[in-house]
Design a protein around this motif. Sequence first.
Motif, mmCIF file in Angstrom:
data_model
loop_
_atom_site.group_PDB
_atom_site.id
_atom_site.type_symbol
_atom_site.label_atom_id
_atom_site.label_comp_id
_atom_site.label_asym_id
_atom_site.label_seq_id
_atom_site.Cartn_x
_atom_site.Cartn_y
_atom_site.Cartn_z
ATOM 1 N N GLY A 157 -2.596 14.919 -2.348
ATOM 2 C CA GLY A 157 -1.736 13.746 -2.342
ATOM 3 C C GLY A 157 -2.552 12.504 -2.090
ATOM 4 N N THR A 158 -1.881 11.386 -1.916
ATOM 5 C CA THR A 158 -2.585 10.137 -1.646
ATOM 6 C C THR A 158 -2.095 9.530 -0.340
ATOM 7 O OG1 THR A 158 -0.937 8.942 -2.949
ATOM 8 C CG2 THR A 158 -2.970 9.565 -4.083
ATOM 9 N N LEU A 173 1.706 10.940 3.250
ATOM 10 C CA LEU A 173 0.409 11.386 3.767
ATOM 11 C C LEU A 173 -0.407 10.191 4.239
ATOM 12 C CD1 LEU A 173 -0.516 13.960 0.976
ATOM 13 C CD2 LEU A 173 0.405 14.473 3.240
ATOM 14 N N ALA A 174 -1.307 10.472 5.172
ATOM 15 C CA ALA A 174 -2.202 9.431 5.673
ATOM 16 C C ALA A 174 -3.601 10.008 5.832
ATOM 17 C CB ALA A 174 -1.698 8.903 7.018
ATOM 18 N N CYS A 175 -4.624 9.172 5.726
ATOM 19 C CA CYS A 175 -5.988 9.590 5.992
ATOM 20 C C CYS A 175 -6.057 10.055 7.435
ATOM 21 C CB CYS A 175 -6.964 8.427 5.806
ATOM 22 S SG CYS A 175 -6.977 7.753 4.151
ATOM 23 N N THR A 214 -3.072 13.859 6.801
ATOM 24 C CA THR A 214 -2.117 14.134 7.866
ATOM 25 C C THR A 214 -0.723 13.955 7.288
ATOM 26 O OG1 THR A 214 -3.657 13.293 9.514
ATOM 27 C CG2 THR A 214 -1.364 13.510 10.184
ATOM 28 N N ASP A 215 0.085 15.003 7.402
ATOM 29 C CA ASP A 215 1.443 14.925 6.871
ATOM 30 C C ASP A 215 2.355 14.246 7.886
ATOM 31 O OD1 ASP A 215 3.801 15.202 5.582
ATOM 32 O OD2 ASP A 215 3.847 17.390 5.612
ATOM 33 N N LEU A 216 2.883 13.087 7.522
ATOM 34 C CA LEU A 216 3.756 12.344 8.437
ATOM 35 C C LEU A 216 5.217 12.438 8.005
ATOM 36 C CD1 LEU A 216 1.483 9.240 8.919
ATOM 37 C CD2 LEU A 216 2.002 10.949 10.635
ATOM 38 N N THR A 217 5.566 13.525 7.340
ATOM 39 C CA THR A 217 6.922 13.799 6.862
ATOM 40 C C THR A 217 7.319 12.891 5.701
ATOM 41 O OG1 THR A 217 7.507 14.358 9.118
ATOM 42 C CG2 THR A 217 9.296 14.263 7.557
ATOM 43 N N VAL A 269 0.537 4.120 8.463
ATOM 44 C CA VAL A 269 1.589 4.743 7.658
ATOM 45 C C VAL A 269 2.851 4.921 8.497
ATOM 46 C CG1 VAL A 269 2.261 6.813 6.375
ATOM 47 C CG2 VAL A 269 -0.022 5.862 6.089
ATOM 48 N N GLU A 270 2.663 5.278 9.770
ATOM 49 C CA GLU A 270 3.812 5.443 10.656
ATOM 50 C C GLU A 270 4.561 4.116 10.826
ATOM 51 O OE1 GLU A 270 3.925 8.887 14.061
ATOM 52 O OE2 GLU A 270 2.099 7.761 13.723
ATOM 53 N N ALA A 271 3.793 3.037 10.955
ATOM 54 C CA ALA A 271 4.401 1.712 11.078
ATOM 55 C C ALA A 271 5.148 1.340 9.810
ATOM 56 C CB ALA A 271 3.325 0.680 11.376
ATOM 57 N N MET A 272 4.537 1.660 8.668
ATOM 58 C CA MET A 272 5.192 1.373 7.390
ATOM 59 C C MET A 272 6.505 2.135 7.278
ATOM 60 S SD MET A 272 1.925 1.471 4.818
ATOM 61 C CE MET A 272 2.819 1.510 3.269
ATOM 62 N N ASN A 273 6.480 3.416 7.662
ATOM 63 C CA ASN A 273 7.692 4.227 7.602
ATOM 64 C C ASN A 273 8.777 3.649 8.495
ATOM 65 O OD1 ASN A 273 6.671 6.042 5.787
ATOM 66 N ND2 ASN A 273 5.905 7.439 7.351
ATOM 67 N N MET A 274 8.347 3.175 9.673
ATOM 68 C CA MET A 274 9.311 2.631 10.624
ATOM 69 C C MET A 274 9.970 1.374 10.055
ATOM 70 S SD MET A 274 8.601 2.074 14.669
ATOM 71 C CE MET A 274 7.388 3.371 14.771
ATOM 72 N N ILE A 275 9.158 0.537 9.405
ATOM 73 C CA ILE A 275 9.691 -0.699 8.823
ATOM 74 C C ILE A 275 10.685 -0.369 7.717
ATOM 75 C CG2 ILE A 275 9.072 -2.692 7.393
ATOM 76 C CD1 ILE A 275 6.366 -2.679 9.022
#
Length: 122
Positions: free
Chosen positions: A13-14, A34-36, A28-31, A44-50
Amino acid sequence: MDCFNHSGVAAVGTCKCCSKGLCSNCATDLTYGLACKNQHESQVEAMNMIIENNAKMYAAAPKNTIIAPVFYLFMGLLFSGFGYFSGGGIVSLPFLMGLGFIVFAVVVFLRNRALFGNGENS
Ligand SMILES: [Zn+2]
Ligand SMILES: [Zn+2]
């Protein structure tokens, strides 16, 4: 596509942050995406939260409170207009049903306004 860090290893994935290809060892699978690994997890977690917060705010947006009342009002006018102009006057059943719809529209509108505010103080 190959992993950005390991040429020859297929990417699974990317990264949602930098869009680099990642193999299962680097990702790292953040549900939600994916993140480096050890690099972009927090971004990525911050982006998901936004994104999630935007979705919540959108769901509770005041403009949505107007849709149901307008729909009931429209139905009410349709029914009452039909009942009135088809010769039944104000005692015909469609007219009274339409009147009920209009009353219901006002009730829903006032209740929504009480719940979400009228948008003027936001
Ligand atoms: Zn990344
Ligand atoms: Zn890799």
